[in-house]
Design an enzyme around this catalytic site. Structure first.
Site: not given
Length: 513
Positions: A484, A488
């Site tokens: 992450h 995204d």
């Protein structure tokens, strides 16, 4: 006079620093005694004597930078050097006294013993500088054929087989099972051309124990020079390092792990203590993890510790691909000589999605992002020794048949223990198929430094809504684990949707429309 030179240190290494001379000028040395340690930015290399003799000259001093092939020192003849080679004048002159003409080789019976040849550790790969000799498959006195496997070496990535360099008889073993070895080091010797067990085979069995005489001893365990150096630089007691080598001896890898662990815990100012093994019960068994399993455990934990890992899920209707395979399987096999499986479709679908969402194909390097404009897809393969991830190179340039053949070849090499370091390095994305073991759903773990891994699962007949009607369809859950920090949520979901769309309409994917 024999030159002591800098050996080959690795494909990308051109120079080294002289770390420490373990012998002084004028010292008597035996063949394979460690003379000097060399340090590079990747490995520590020990340079050994190639024969018995005397260290007559030291040319490169500690701290000097030397290139491959440079002369470090010189080895002169000394007491016992000639006899060790079976060529002393005294022995030669004495031959006529025993009756009969002197034989052509200078020593009667040489043909029975054969020519003594070294068995060396092969190159393990550019990034692998050390391994553990796990098993000797031959004992001193055993007859061997050229290229027959004599020993097996485990590294943190692959298992290697050490072949015999010639037909003959295994004369002696120079290391013991569990010892750490480096590329080019001599682990045994063979009487090449011999057809019967050599007389020296029986006492040679003690060679592994004798070979440990070079390292200095601390407490009850001998300490290798590389371990002494690492311990000295870190300011730790080498006897405190828990060893995984033979008889509990510490290896270079043990020392590095211990020092790194000590550094991590220094901030809390708590003393570093090795975890004491617990007592086992009468129905339990304690087995040392292989290097491969230790590396798998370490890398998986590193992935959790370093990446902000998250998983997103979707499902895919596999009906279109199943129908396509059924319709064209016979023709595909007839033309390409291999079956059309599911994995080639998944590789193609992932490559298409990676092109649209490049962050999933990238990696983090410090404060930078490295985007990769190539698609080397790793395919996880389970073996008896653990999970390995060989890489299908340039997957975007391959046809379905090309991908299937590449995967089949890598899978066979994995099962046969023939994978090389090059087969597993440099992947940009990974696919793991837990469905072959019956998995319904999972959260696959990243393969650092990659930023994405796709998990496949079993195909299950489930009721789904199709155009307002409930139908039974062959469905598979897909899972994308991603970092992450670089990917995204929107990009991760988009990637997985593109994979789903390509698999449910494979004709559009293959036509690139």
């Amino acid at each position: 006079m024999t030159d002591i030179t800098v050996p080959t240190l690795g494909e990308s290494i051109t120079e080294a620093t002289v770390g420490q001379w373990l012998k002084a000028k004028g010292d008597q040395v035996k063949k394979d005694d460690v003379l000097v340690e060399l340090e590079t930015d990747k490995v520590s290399v020990e340079v050994s004597a190639t024969e018995d003799g005397v260290l007559s000259e030291i040319i490169a001093n500690e701290g000097d930078t030397v290139e491959i092939g440079a002369i470090l020192g010189k080895l002169g003849e000394g007491s016992g050097a000639g006899a060790a080679n079976g060529k002393s004048d005294t022995a030669a002159d004495a031959l006529p006294e025993h009756g009969g003409p002197k034989e052509k080789g200078g020593v009667p019976g040489k043909e029975d013993k054969g020519e003594l040849m070294d068995v060396e550790v092969p190159t393990m790969g550019e990034s692998v500088a050390e391994g553990t000799l796990s098993t000797f498959l031959k004992a001193p006195g055993d007859a061997v054929k050229k290229d027959e496997t004599i020993a097996e070496i485990e590294t943190d990535k692959v298992a290697l087989e050490v072949p015999s360099p010639a037909d003959g008889v295994l004369a002696e073993l120079l290391v013991a099972e569990g010892d750490s070895v480096t590329p080019g080091s001599v682990i045994a010797r063979i009487n090449a051309g011999a057809s019967a067990p050599a007389k020296s085979a029986a006492p040679a069995a003690s060679a592994p124990a004798a070979s440990t005489s070079t390292p200095a001893a601390t407490g009850d365990r001998p300490v290798a020079p590389s371990v002494r150096r690492i311990s000295s630089e870190a300011g730790v007691n080498p006897s405190d390092i828990p060893g995984t080598g033979k008889d509990g001896r510490a290896t270079k890898a043990d020392a590095m792990e211990y020092v790194n662990s000590a550094a991590k815990s220094a901030a809390s100012s708590a003393p570093t203590q090795a975890k004491e093994p617990r007592d086992i019960g009468p129905r339990e068994e304690r087995v040392r993890m292989t290097r491969l399993r230790q590396t798998i455990a370490r890398r998986l934990k590193e992935a959790q510790d370093t990446a902000a890992m998250l998983t997103t899920f979707n499902d895919v209707d596999m009906g279109a691909i199943m129908d396509l395979r059924k319709k064209h399987q016979d023709a595909f096999v007839a033309k390409h000589g291999i079956k059309l499986g599911f994995m080639s479709f998944f590789v193609k679908a992932c490559v298409n999605a990676l092109k649209e969402v490049p962050a999933v194909n990238a990696e983090i390097d410090g404060q930078d992002i490295i985007y990769k404009n190539f698609y080397d897809v790793g395919v996880a393969v389970g073996t008896e020794k653990g999970l390995v991830v060989p890489v299908v190179r340039d997957s975007d340039d391959l046809s379905l048949a090309g991908i299937e053949k590449a995967i089949a070849n890598l899978g066979k090499k994995a099962r046969d223990g023939e994978l090389t370091i090059g087969d597993m390095q440099g992947g940009t994305f990974t696919i793991s198929n837990g469905g072959i073991y019956g998995s319904l759903m999972s959260t696959p773990i990243l393969n650092p430094p990659q930023s994405g891994v796709l998990g496949m699962h079993r195909i299950e007949q489930r009721p789904v809504a199709v155009n307002g009607e409930v139908k039974i369809r062959p469905m598979m859950y897909l899972a994308l684990s991603y970092d992450h920090r670089i990917v995204d949520g929107k990009e991760a979901v988009t990637f997985l949707v593109r994979v789903k769309e390509a698999l449910e309409d494979p004709e559009r994917m293959l036509l690139e429309v």
